[in-house]
Enzyme design. Structure first.
Site, PDB file in Angstrom:
ATOM      1  N   LYS A 103       0.867  -1.183   0.000  1.00  0.00           N
ATOM      2  CA  LYS A 103       0.000   0.000   0.000  1.00  0.00           C
ATOM      3  C   LYS A 103       0.908   1.239   0.000  1.00  0.00           C
ATOM      4  O   LYS A 103       1.456   1.619   1.029  1.00  0.00           O
ATOM      5  CB  LYS A 103      -0.882  -0.013   1.250  1.00  0.00           C
ATOM      6  CG  LYS A 103      -2.177   0.688   1.102  1.00  0.00           C
ATOM      7  CD  LYS A 103      -2.285   2.145   1.270  1.00  0.00           C
ATOM      8  CE  LYS A 103      -1.684   3.053   2.218  1.00  0.00           C
ATOM      9  NZ  LYS A 103      -1.654   4.437   1.701  1.00  0.00           N
ATOM     10  N   GLU A 160       9.982  16.099  15.173  1.00  0.00           N
ATOM     11  CA  GLU A 160      10.396  15.952  13.776  1.00  0.00           C
ATOM     12  C   GLU A 160       9.664  17.014  12.958  1.00  0.00           C
ATOM     13  O   GLU A 160       8.442  17.017  12.890  1.00  0.00           O
ATOM     14  CB  GLU A 160      10.010  14.550  13.296  1.00  0.00           C
ATOM     15  CG  GLU A 160      10.559  14.210  11.945  1.00  0.00           C
ATOM     16  CD  GLU A 160      10.127  12.823  11.482  1.00  0.00           C
ATOM     17  OE1 GLU A 160       8.942  12.489  11.639  1.00  0.00           O
ATOM     18  OE2 GLU A 160      10.986  12.100  10.960  1.00  0.00           O
ATOM     19  N   VAL A 174       1.414   6.913  13.331  1.00  0.00           N
ATOM     20  CA  VAL A 174       0.699   5.864  12.588  1.00  0.00           C
ATOM     21  C   VAL A 174       1.306   4.492  12.917  1.00  0.00           C
ATOM     22  O   VAL A 174       0.590   3.490  12.991  1.00  0.00           O
ATOM     23  CB  VAL A 174       0.679   6.150  11.066  1.00  0.00           C
ATOM     24  CG1 VAL A 174       0.009   5.010  10.317  1.00  0.00           C
ATOM     25  CG2 VAL A 174      -0.062   7.452  10.779  1.00  0.00           C
ATOM     26  N   GLY A 175       2.621   4.455  13.167  1.00  0.00           N
ATOM     27  CA  GLY A 175       3.265   3.197  13.574  1.00  0.00           C
ATOM     28  C   GLY A 175       2.588   2.600  14.796  1.00  0.00           C
ATOM     29  O   GLY A 175       2.382   1.383  14.883  1.00  0.00           O
ATOM     30  N   CYS A 183      13.587  10.958   6.931  1.00  0.00           N
ATOM     31  CA  CYS A 183      13.657  10.421   8.288  1.00  0.00           C
ATOM     32  C   CYS A 183      15.053  10.616   8.880  1.00  0.00           C
ATOM     33  O   CYS A 183      15.212  10.824  10.068  1.00  0.00           O
ATOM     34  CB  CYS A 183      13.282   8.949   8.283  1.00  0.00           C
ATOM     35  SG  CYS A 183      14.283   7.969   7.161  1.00  0.00           S
ATOM     36  N   THR A 223       5.767   7.954  13.534  1.00  0.00           N
ATOM     37  CA  THR A 223       5.671   7.204  14.780  1.00  0.00           C
ATOM     38  C   THR A 223       4.199   7.097  15.204  1.00  0.00           C
ATOM     39  O   THR A 223       3.768   6.052  15.703  1.00  0.00           O
ATOM     40  CB  THR A 223       6.533   7.877  15.864  1.00  0.00           C
ATOM     41  OG1 THR A 223       7.898   7.837  15.409  1.00  0.00           O
ATOM     42  CG2 THR A 223       6.443   7.177  17.197  1.00  0.00           C
ATOM     43  N   GLY A 227       6.870   5.028   8.134  1.00  0.00           N
ATOM     44  CA  GLY A 227       6.047   6.232   8.203  1.00  0.00           C
ATOM     45  C   GLY A 227       6.245   6.897   9.547  1.00  0.00           C
ATOM     46  O   GLY A 227       7.275   6.725  10.197  1.00  0.00           O
TER      47      GLY A 227
HETATM   48  P1  NAD Z   1       2.386   8.541   7.647  1.00  0.00           P
HETATM   49  O1  NAD Z   1       2.647   7.774   8.884  1.00  0.00           O
HETATM   50  O2  NAD Z   1       1.380   9.614   7.673  1.00  0.00           O
HETATM   51  O3  NAD Z   1       1.937   7.558   6.450  1.00  0.00           O
HETATM   52  C1  NAD Z   1       2.711   6.435   6.093  1.00  0.00           C
HETATM   53  C2  NAD Z   1       1.811   5.432   5.396  1.00  0.00           C
HETATM   54  O4  NAD Z   1       0.841   4.966   6.334  1.00  0.00           O
HETATM   55  C3  NAD Z   1       1.032   5.981   4.220  1.00  0.00           C
HETATM   56  O5  NAD Z   1       0.992   5.030   3.188  1.00  0.00           O
HETATM   57  C4  NAD Z   1      -0.356   6.173   4.808  1.00  0.00           C
HETATM   58  O6  NAD Z   1      -1.385   6.105   3.837  1.00  0.00           O
HETATM   59  C5  NAD Z   1      -0.445   5.010   5.759  1.00  0.00           C
HETATM   60  N1  NAD Z   1      -1.445   5.142   6.827  1.00  0.00           N
HETATM   61  C6  NAD Z   1      -2.051   6.256   7.284  1.00  0.00           C
HETATM   62  N2  NAD Z   1      -2.924   5.942   8.264  1.00  0.00           N
HETATM   63  C7  NAD Z   1      -2.862   4.606   8.437  1.00  0.00           C
HETATM   64  C8  NAD Z   1      -3.505   3.685   9.318  1.00  0.00           C
HETATM   65  N3  NAD Z   1      -4.407   4.081  10.212  1.00  0.00           N
HETATM   66  N4  NAD Z   1      -3.167   2.386   9.236  1.00  0.00           N
HETATM   67  C9  NAD Z   1      -2.245   1.953   8.361  1.00  0.00           C
HETATM   68  N5  NAD Z   1      -1.619   2.784   7.472  1.00  0.00           N
HETATM   69  C10 NAD Z   1      -1.920   4.095   7.525  1.00  0.00           C
HETATM   70  O7  NAD Z   1       3.817   9.067   7.176  1.00  0.00           O
HETATM   71  P2  NAD Z   1       4.151  10.016   5.962  1.00  0.00           P
HETATM   72  O8  NAD Z   1       3.641  11.378   6.298  1.00  0.00           O
HETATM   73  O9  NAD Z   1       3.719   9.379   4.687  1.00  0.00           O
HETATM   74  O10 NAD Z   1       5.740   9.971   6.001  1.00  0.00           O
HETATM   75  C11 NAD Z   1       6.477  10.738   6.854  1.00  0.00           C
HETATM   76  C12 NAD Z   1       6.932   9.964   8.074  1.00  0.00           C
HETATM   77  O11 NAD Z   1       7.614   8.783   7.676  1.00  0.00           O
HETATM   78  C13 NAD Z   1       7.938  10.730   8.912  1.00  0.00           C
HETATM   79  O12 NAD Z   1       7.659  10.591  10.283  1.00  0.00           O
HETATM   80  C14 NAD Z   1       9.268  10.057   8.586  1.00  0.00           C
HETATM   81  O13 NAD Z   1      10.258  10.188   9.555  1.00  0.00           O
HETATM   82  C15 NAD Z   1       8.843   8.665   8.400  1.00  0.00           C
HETATM   83  N6  NAD Z   1       9.842   7.939   7.605  1.00  0.00           N
HETATM   84  C16 NAD Z   1      10.644   7.026   8.240  1.00  0.00           C
HETATM   85  C17 NAD Z   1      11.625   6.359   7.511  1.00  0.00           C
HETATM   86  C18 NAD Z   1      12.525   5.341   8.167  1.00  0.00           C
HETATM   87  O14 NAD Z   1      13.079   4.510   7.452  1.00  0.00           O
HETATM   88  N7  NAD Z   1      12.700   5.343   9.470  1.00  0.00           N
HETATM   89  C19 NAD Z   1      11.781   6.616   6.158  1.00  0.00           C
HETATM   90  C20 NAD Z   1      10.943   7.559   5.559  1.00  0.00           C
HETATM   91  C21 NAD Z   1       9.958   8.204   6.293  1.00  0.00           C
END
Ligand code: NAD
Length: 500
Positions: free
Chosen positions: A181, A388, A238-239, A290, A236, A234
């Site tokens: 996704k 961040e 949403v994680g 990130c 933290t 993504g």
């Molecule tokens: P995000 O957490 O908003 O979204 C990431 C993904 O999760 C997207 O595909 C989104 O559609 C999906 N998502 C949203 N809600 C969800 C849910 N309830 N359940 C499951 N999936 C859901 O992050 P973003 O804004 O796309 O990216 C930025 C973030 O990603 C920053 O915090 C960045 O630090 C982090 N990031 C981390 C790394 C790493 O390797 N550590 C690399 C790149 C980005």
């Protein structure tokens, strides 16, 4: 206005077939630099995601992929690497338009992605378990390494092709199947990658891609009981939601999350090199990274002159159209992200940090651009030192001793990466030990090699990607305990009963 930019229409890949959303719904993406629609994608829902999981499940339980000899899987992954390289310019173009990143940086991302596939191809032939020939004369122990199963993958918008390439080829290498996704803003290159995989000979159902909202498609993938593992990159926030949803079937979860990474510059460093890396580290990819080196910790004895040099260098960084090869800082990916950056810059001012450069939106006819920004006089307790920002904003702090630098470096919830700049051997080793982060760069910043594990301490993540360690991530271990010859250890055998 760049009128040559066209809208591309994409479909999802489910069970080897290219399909729209079951209800026909679509969504669009506007280039954040040009305000033009550049992509139209299926707005997938639960029905589409369920169909994709069913296909991946079938491909895993009954299909050839997990059972195929490593050498055959390896050839297919190597063909994918070649396929990426064959259309690299076009992939970079899509990436730049959808994300707003400079084309020169998109080019680098595509090259690195191909390298990940090429490296993972070698792992197909190096996935092995263990044997124990030491359990006694009548026992033999085998440790079989098996693919974990169906892996759900959820990716963010900042490095779309690179981040899926940090997961997918490694999962495929060991025989897993996948449902991907991609982020709503940047699905284009992930769908193109699926085309490349299909052309390379990946069997139907092994890779499925479903585009759509995270709150629907991502949430369903996280909770799905037929998914064995979830690999998420993504935020933290949403994680945490993904972990919560995954509890339903206790699927394995691997998380790559946010960072608030320090670059620590000691007075004895090669200051010209450090200067270049500090500016690169925070403004690369507009700071939407990130690993962004968003905190600068500089030793007090050189602080004034070094900070002045950073500001002067940052002032000259070219900001503008991502499609211009000279651009170093492109557009901010979304209105929401733009608002978040502005809000945190306001917080920096309100909490008493000194704004030395930037802090404003750039006046442009189209798109959203933020001038490279430097705040000095930042305290570790301020929001711009802890949160961040995910934008081109540098927060500068000073320190006297290495112990103080390590304390400040460790003073956030994150632990993704750090840069250490010193010519002193003891200093770089002691700092590398003291900083609680998954990657330490010494006299360099933000390099990446498929061989070296990548991931976060603390709230920056769970687990590691890359390298031979990714084999652990995507496999289960099975112990096979074999008795050799006649039974020797009877549980209950009535006295005098003869052997049959
Ligand atoms: P995000 O957490 O908003 O979204 C990431 C993904 O999760 C997207 O595909 C989104 O559609 C999906 N998502 C949203 N809600 C969800 C849910 N309830 N359940 C499951 N999936 C859901 O992050 P973003 O804004 O796309 O990216 C930025 C973030 O990603 C920053 O915090 C960045 O630090 C982090 N990031 C981390 C790394 C790493 O390797 N550590 C690399 C790149 C980005």
């Amino acid at each position: 206005m760049n009128t040559a930019i066209a809208t591309r229409t994409y479909e999802n890949l489910i069970d080897g077939r290219w399909v729209g959303a079951q209800d026909g719904a679509t969504f669009e993406r506007q280039s954040p630099a040009h305000d033009l629609v550049v992509g139209r994608y299926p707005q997938g829902g639960i029905v589409d995601l369920d169909a994709a999981v069913a296909a991946a499940r079938r491909a895993f339980d009954e299909g050839p992929w997990p059972r195929m000899a490593g050498v055959e899987r390896s050839r297919i992954l190597a063909r994918v690497a070649d396929g990426i390289r064959a259309v690299a310019d076009d992939l970079a173009y899509v990436e730049a338009l959808e994300s707003g990143k400079p084309i020169s940086q998109a080019n680098g991302e595509i090259t690195s992605s191909a390298d990940l596939w090429e490296y993972a191809a070698t792992l197909c032939r190096h996935t092995y378990g263990d044997t124990y020939n030491t359990l006694g004369p009548d026992m033999l122990g085998l440790v079989l390494r098996e693919p974990i199963g169906v892996v759900g993958m959820i990716t963010p918008w900042n490095f779309p092709l690179l981040i899926i390439s940090q997961k997918l080829p490694f999962a495929l290498a060991v025989g897993c199947t996948a449902v991907v996704k991609p982020a709503e803003f940047t699905p284009g290159t992930t769908i193109r990658l699926a085309e490349i995989c299909q052309a390379a000979g990946l069997p139907d159902g092994v890779l499925n891609v479903v585009t759509g909202p995270g709150s629907v498609v991502g949430a369903r993938l996280s909770e799905h009981v037929d998914v064995d593992m979830l690999s998420f990159t993504g935020s933290t926030a949403v994680g945490r939601r993904v972990i919560e949803a995954s509890k339903i079937n206790l699927k394995k979860v691997e998380l790559e999350l946010g960072g608030k990474n320090p670059q620590i510059v000691f007075a004895d460093a090669d200051l010209e090199a450090a200067l270049d890396a500090v500016v690169f580290g925070v403004y690369f990819n507009m700071g939407e990274c990130c690993n962004s080196g968003s905190r600068l910790l500089v030793q007090r004895s050189i602080a004034d002159s070094f900070i002045e040099a950073v500001v002067e260098r940052a002032r000259t960084v070219p900001v503008g159209d991502p499609l211009d090869p000279a651009t170093k800082v492109g557009a901010i990916a979304s209105e929401e992200q733009f608002g978040k950056i502005m809000e945190l810059m306001d917080a920096g001012r309100a909490e008493g940090a000194r704004l030395l450069l930037g802090g404003e939106r750039l006046a442009t006819e189209q798109g959203r651009f933020i001038q490279p920004t430097v705040f000095a006089g930042v305290e570790p307790t301020m929001r711009i030192a802890r949160e961040e920002i995910f934008g081109p904003v540098l927060s500068v702090m000073t320190f006297d001793t290495a112990a103080e630098a390590a304390r400040v470096a460790n003073s956030t919830q994150y632990g993704l990466s750090a840069g250490v700049w010193s010519r002193d051997f003891d200093t770089v080793i002691q700092m590398s030990r003291a900083i609680r982060a998954g990657t330490i760069w010494v006299n360099t910043f933000m390099d990446g090699y498929p061989e070296l594990p990548f991931g976060g301490y603390k709230e920056s993540g769970l687990g590691r990607e890359f390298g031979r360690f990714s084999i652990d991530a995507f496999t289960e271990l099975k112990s096979v305990q074999m008795h050799l010859g006649p039974r020797t250890n009877w549980w209950h055998r009535p006295a005098g009963e003869a052997a049959r």
